[in-house]
Each structure stands twice: as C-alpha cells, then as structure tokens.
Scaffold this motif. Structure first.
Motif, short mmCIF file in Angstrom:
data_model
loop_
_atom_site.label_atom_id
_atom_site.label_comp_id
_atom_site.label_asym_id
_atom_site.label_seq_id
_atom_site.Cartn_x
_atom_site.Cartn_y
_atom_site.Cartn_z
N TYR A 1 40.11 70.64 82.12
CA TYR A 1 40.97 71.16 81.32
C TYR A 1 41.67 70.35 80.59
CZ TYR A 1 45.98 72.92 80.52
OH TYR A 1 47.18 73.10 80.15
N PHE A 2 41.99 68.52 80.71
CA PHE A 2 42.58 68.18 80.23
C PHE A 2 41.61 67.47 78.75
CE2 PHE A 2 44.81 67.51 83.56
CZ PHE A 2 46.25 67.41 82.70
N ILE A 3 40.19 67.90 79.23
CA ILE A 3 38.97 67.90 77.80
C ILE A 3 39.39 68.57 77.16
CG2 ILE A 3 36.76 67.47 76.72
CD1 ILE A 3 36.19 65.86 79.79
N SER A 4 39.42 69.83 77.28
CA SER A 4 40.08 70.92 76.69
C SER A 4 40.63 71.02 76.07
CB SER A 4 39.11 72.83 77.54
OG SER A 4 38.36 72.65 77.95
N LYS A 5 41.52 71.12 76.40
CA LYS A 5 43.43 71.42 75.88
C LYS A 5 43.77 69.86 74.67
CE LYS A 5 47.67 72.41 75.83
NZ LYS A 5 48.13 73.17 75.18
N PHE A 6 42.56 69.02 75.40
CA PHE A 6 43.03 67.98 73.80
C PHE A 6 42.79 67.43 73.48
CE2 PHE A 6 46.29 66.93 77.58
CZ PHE A 6 47.83 67.52 76.59
N LEU A 7 40.98 67.31 73.33
CA LEU A 7 39.74 67.18 72.95
C LEU A 7 38.92 68.65 71.77
CD1 LEU A 7 38.17 63.71 75.16
CD2 LEU A 7 40.13 63.86 72.99
N VAL A 8 39.16 69.15 72.26
CA VAL A 8 38.27 71.15 71.96
C VAL A 8 38.40 71.29 71.54
CG1 VAL A 8 36.65 72.44 72.96
CG2 VAL A 8 36.60 69.73 73.67
N PHE A 9 39.70 72.18 71.87
CA PHE A 9 40.56 73.26 71.52
C PHE A 9 41.76 72.77 71.02
CE2 PHE A 9 37.55 75.17 74.32
CZ PHE A 9 36.60 75.84 74.05
N ARG A 10 41.85 71.87 70.00
CA ARG A 10 43.05 71.25 69.55
C ARG A 10 43.67 72.44 68.37
NH1 ARG A 10 39.90 65.89 67.93
NH2 ARG A 10 39.10 67.67 66.61
N GLY A 11 45.23 71.83 68.63
CA GLY A 11 45.98 72.64 67.61
C GLY A 11 45.90 74.45 68.37
N SER A 12 45.61 74.68 69.81
CA SER A 12 45.06 75.91 69.73
C SER A 12 46.47 75.91 70.61
CB SER A 12 44.32 76.63 71.04
OG SER A 12 43.04 76.25 70.16
N GLU A 13 47.23 77.29 70.73
CA GLU A 13 48.74 77.49 70.99
C GLU A 13 49.83 76.54 70.85
OE1 GLU A 13 49.95 79.62 75.30
OE2 GLU A 13 48.33 79.08 75.50
N TYR B 1 51.03 84.94 79.61
CA TYR B 1 50.81 84.16 79.02
C TYR B 1 50.68 82.91 78.64
CZ TYR B 1 51.83 88.54 75.92
OH TYR B 1 51.48 89.62 75.59
N SER B 2 50.28 82.11 79.75
CA SER B 2 50.49 80.62 80.15
C SER B 2 49.21 80.37 80.69
CB SER B 2 51.41 80.51 82.23
OG SER B 2 50.72 79.67 81.81
N GLU B 3 49.40 79.95 79.51
CA GLU B 3 47.79 79.04 78.89
C GLU B 3 47.20 78.52 80.45
OE1 GLU B 3 46.97 75.35 77.49
OE2 GLU B 3 46.52 75.91 75.36
N THR B 4 47.74 78.13 81.16
CA THR B 4 47.29 76.93 81.99
C THR B 4 47.06 78.15 83.69
OG1 THR B 4 49.24 75.74 82.06
CG2 THR B 4 48.20 75.62 84.32
N MET B 5 47.37 79.54 83.70
CA MET B 5 47.32 80.69 84.46
C MET B 5 45.98 81.06 83.88
SD MET B 5 48.96 80.21 87.32
CE MET B 5 47.71 81.98 88.32
N ARG B 6 45.56 81.12 82.38
CA ARG B 6 44.68 81.58 82.21
C ARG B 6 43.66 80.61 82.36
NH1 ARG B 6 47.70 82.63 77.80
NH2 ARG B 6 46.69 81.04 76.24
N PHE C 1 39.17 83.33 75.63
CA PHE C 1 40.83 83.48 76.55
C PHE C 1 41.33 82.91 77.25
CE2 PHE C 1 36.97 86.19 78.00
CZ PHE C 1 37.33 88.12 77.87
N VAL C 2 41.09 81.78 76.79
CA VAL C 2 42.29 80.41 77.03
C VAL C 2 42.64 79.72 76.24
CG1 VAL C 2 42.55 78.04 78.76
CG2 VAL C 2 41.17 79.83 79.23
N PHE C 3 42.87 79.85 74.87
CA PHE C 3 43.24 78.40 73.72
C PHE C 3 42.75 79.52 71.88
CE2 PHE C 3 41.23 75.53 76.69
CZ PHE C 3 42.45 74.38 77.46
N SER C 4 42.49 80.93 73.24
CA SER C 4 42.43 81.17 71.73
C SER C 4 41.67 80.98 70.40
CB SER C 4 44.05 82.37 71.33
OG SER C 4 43.79 82.86 72.07
N SER C 5 40.55 80.14 70.11
CA SER C 5 40.13 79.39 69.47
C SER C 5 40.05 80.05 68.34
CB SER C 5 39.43 78.45 69.71
OG SER C 5 38.90 77.59 68.99
N LYS C 6 40.68 79.71 66.91
CA LYS C 6 39.65 80.30 66.42
C LYS C 6 39.12 79.05 65.12
CE LYS C 6 42.04 84.01 66.31
NZ LYS C 6 42.72 84.25 67.01
#
Length: 140
Positions: free
Chosen positions: A128-140, A13-18, A67-72
């Motif tokens: 990781y930072f690019i994906s988390k904050f610029l690409v898959f925003r609003g996930s998790e 359940y840890s996004e960072t570990m995934r 698997f990581v950000f469960s982006s819809k």
C-alpha cells in the motif's frame, strides 16, 4: 436503509477501503494460483510461490491502477514507467514473501498455506505504501 447506502458510499470513496478490497482479491489470486501449482500440480513450493506472486503482481497493477488510485497515464511510455515502478516495488515485497515462506515452511516447519497467509499481511501493508507514495503519485 439510507444510513446503509451512505455507509457503502463512504467505503467506496475511501481509497484505503478500495485498496483493502483489491488487496484481498490480489491475495486470493496469489493463494489460489499457489494452491493449484503446489497442491494440484505438485510443483516445488518455492517455484510455485514465485509464479503465484508474479501472477498476483500483474493482477494487482491493473486493479490498483483502475479501481484504487484511478491513475491516468498519457501514452505508452508513461504507463510503462508506472508499471516498472509498480513491479520494482512489488519485487521488494516479493523478497519478503518468498523469504518469509521459505523460512516458516522449510526452516520452522509451519504449514505452507499458514506461512503464505502470514507473509501476506506484511506484504499488503508494505505494498500500500509503495503504491501510494512511489507508484501512483498524484492520484486522488
């Protein structure tokens, strides 16, 4: 045994570990394709590096999205825009990777796989930072 199961659930359940698991798999895809192209097929190191990164980027988009950000995303256009942001972000770290491998291998004389591995650490963190904050925003 119960503690082990709880620990595994916590990791899952840890996004960072995934992200680290998917990042490790992406790195393996990158390194395996790089090895096959350069050492098995005899391709130029820079060209093999670029192709291996492209393959890894395609793998990483799907794996991170699911698997990581469960982006819809809703519809092709939204998914395409997300994909473009992902590729755009990865192109910036691709420049770091290609430049770093070129510098370490061609200029500094380091073994090509060592140069590739060293740059991977920097790239994984940046991605990781690019994906988390610029690409898959609003996930998790």
């Amino acid at each position: 045994m119960k503690r082990v199961v709880e620990w595994i659930k916590k990791l899952y359940y840890s996004e960072t570990m995934r992200y680290l698991v998917v990042g490790g798999c992406t790195t393996l895809v990158n390194l395996i394709v790089f090895y096959i192209l350069c050492d098995v097929c005899g391709m130029n190191v820079t060209l093999g590096n670029v192709i291996s990164i492209i393959v890894a980027i395609l793998f990483a988009y799907v794996a991170n999205k699911i698997f990581v950000f469960s982006s819809k995303t809703h519809g092709f256009r939204e998914m395409f825009m997300e994909f473009c942001r992902f590729v755009g972000g990865r192109l910036s770290t691709m420049a770091i990777e290609v430049g770093g491998v070129y510098l370490m291998y061609n200029i500094m004389g380091q073994p090509k796989m060592l140069a590739k591995l060293i740059t991977q650490v920097i790239v994984i963190i940046g991605n990781y930072f690019i994906s988390k904050f610029l690409v898959f925003r609003g996930s998790e």
